[in-house]
Enzyme design. Sequence first.
Site, short mmCIF file in Angstrom:
data_model
loop_
_atom_site.label_atom_id
_atom_site.label_comp_id
_atom_site.label_asym_id
_atom_site.label_seq_id
_atom_site.Cartn_x
_atom_site.Cartn_y
_atom_site.Cartn_z
N HIS A 199 35.00 47.03 91.38
CA HIS A 199 36.18 47.75 91.73
C HIS A 199 36.65 47.42 93.27
O HIS A 199 37.45 47.67 94.00
CB HIS A 199 36.01 49.16 91.60
CG HIS A 199 36.37 49.74 90.14
ND1 HIS A 199 35.52 49.07 89.22
CD2 HIS A 199 37.28 50.51 89.72
CE1 HIS A 199 36.17 49.60 87.92
NE2 HIS A 199 37.15 50.36 88.28
N1 LIG Z 1 37.22 54.58 77.20
C1 LIG Z 1 38.46 55.04 77.33
N2 LIG Z 1 39.20 55.11 76.07
C2 LIG Z 1 40.44 55.54 76.25
N3 LIG Z 1 41.03 55.98 77.42
C3 LIG Z 1 40.45 56.28 78.36
C4 LIG Z 1 39.14 55.60 78.59
N4 LIG Z 1 38.63 55.82 79.77
C5 LIG Z 1 39.90 56.29 80.37
N5 LIG Z 1 40.74 56.61 79.64
C6 LIG Z 1 42.32 56.81 79.83
O1 LIG Z 1 42.50 56.55 81.29
C7 LIG Z 1 42.89 57.64 82.20
C8 LIG Z 1 42.48 57.42 83.75
O2 LIG Z 1 43.26 56.29 84.12
P1 LIG Z 1 43.06 55.57 85.54
O3 LIG Z 1 42.92 56.92 86.51
O4 LIG Z 1 43.96 54.90 85.75
O5 LIG Z 1 41.65 54.71 85.46
P2 LIG Z 1 39.93 55.07 86.03
O6 LIG Z 1 39.39 56.10 85.16
O7 LIG Z 1 39.53 53.64 85.91
O8 LIG Z 1 40.08 55.64 87.39
C9 LIG Z 1 42.19 58.81 81.62
O9 LIG Z 1 42.97 59.91 81.86
C10 LIG Z 1 42.31 58.55 79.96
O10 LIG Z 1 43.27 58.78 79.41
#
Ligand SMILES: Nc1ncnc2c1ncn2[C@@H]1O[C@H](COP(=O)(O)OP(=O)(O)O)[C@@H](O)[C@H]1O
Lengths: 123, 206
Positions: free
Chosen positions: A11
Amino acid sequence: MANVGIVVISHSEKAAEGIKEIVDQAVGKVAVEAAGGLEDGEIGTSLEKIQAAIQHVHNDQGVVMFYDLGSAKMNAEMAIEMLELENVHLAEAPVLEGAYLAAVEASMGKSLKEIVKALEKEF
Amino acid sequence: MKFTADLAIDWMTKANQKIQDNKDYLSSLDQAIGDGDHGINMARGFDAVMNKLGNNDYEQVADVWKESAMTLMSKVGGASGPLFGTALLKMSMAVKGEAEVDDKTFVEALEDALAGIKQRGKAEEGEKTMIDVWAPVVEKMNEAQTVEAGVLRDTAESAMEATKDIVATKGRAAYLKERSKGHLDPGSVSSYYLFAALAETLEGEG
Ligand SMILES: Nc1ncnc2c1ncn2[C@@H]1O[C@H](COP(=O)(O)OP(=O)(O)O)[C@@H](O)[C@H]1O
Ligand SMILES: [Mg+2]
């Protein structure tokens, strides 16, 4: 004959570059490419950057890739599918230690299969 | 429905508007149960999508969705990038070659999108992710075999609100276990914006 290439996905641009630095410094004769952060250096992973890194180190022997967090894994899997390349493997191993071990193995001319086996045994 | 490339662009434009307007809100939701970047991620991604779409001509819905998908995967940065990207990519594959997408094909595209998200995230319904909005929406559309704006918006909204009571078992929020309860899932809220934007696009057509 070329050695298996290595891609380090993180990241953070700095983390990926740092890991590449450690591996490069200790192990020669292996192409290591970092795919860290977004284009502008912000935290995250970029499909484009990962694809470019794979293409940069890819050869007949293949590529082994390492990632840090879950969402990096998703982009890495996506990149492999979209490039439609054979012999690219996404490793489930700690990103620094894994890349280091893989580089050592690759520098000895080990095949992708042998490297994957070594990683599975160690981690 | 006769869903055209112009409508597909209109949908992305309206979705972008909602995401930009609620950027801070989305990030604050992610602050509670994640790393606080969801609004920033989505705003950056959709900004890039608007840039891309504004600088090219598109004849087919599939092209609009594919371009949007690729852009999101490279610019969003977080988990939501590959997930929304996969969703739109699957949708684009489902409507490939069609200048006007009808209800039946649109529903199939949504089904493929949901399957794609599940596969990419290795997650199922009930894990407090965006799947908890996509799954009920797809189910409703599938039952009706038509994409009706009102139903779409209402289903997405209540599904989004219901994520509050779920304990997260996937994504970053899973690290919090029980403490993730009582908070909305950020990706479910942005998914709601996506469907609400689609509803508006369809109403504008009606
Ligand atoms: N394995 C997964 N399957 C489906 N949706 C997921 C998964 N992991 C995260 N999400 C979705 O992504 C969102 C988070 O997005 P974001 O904050 O942009 O990414 P990160 O978690 O990498 O910081 C969560 O609220 C959820 O809805
Ligand atoms: Mg986040």
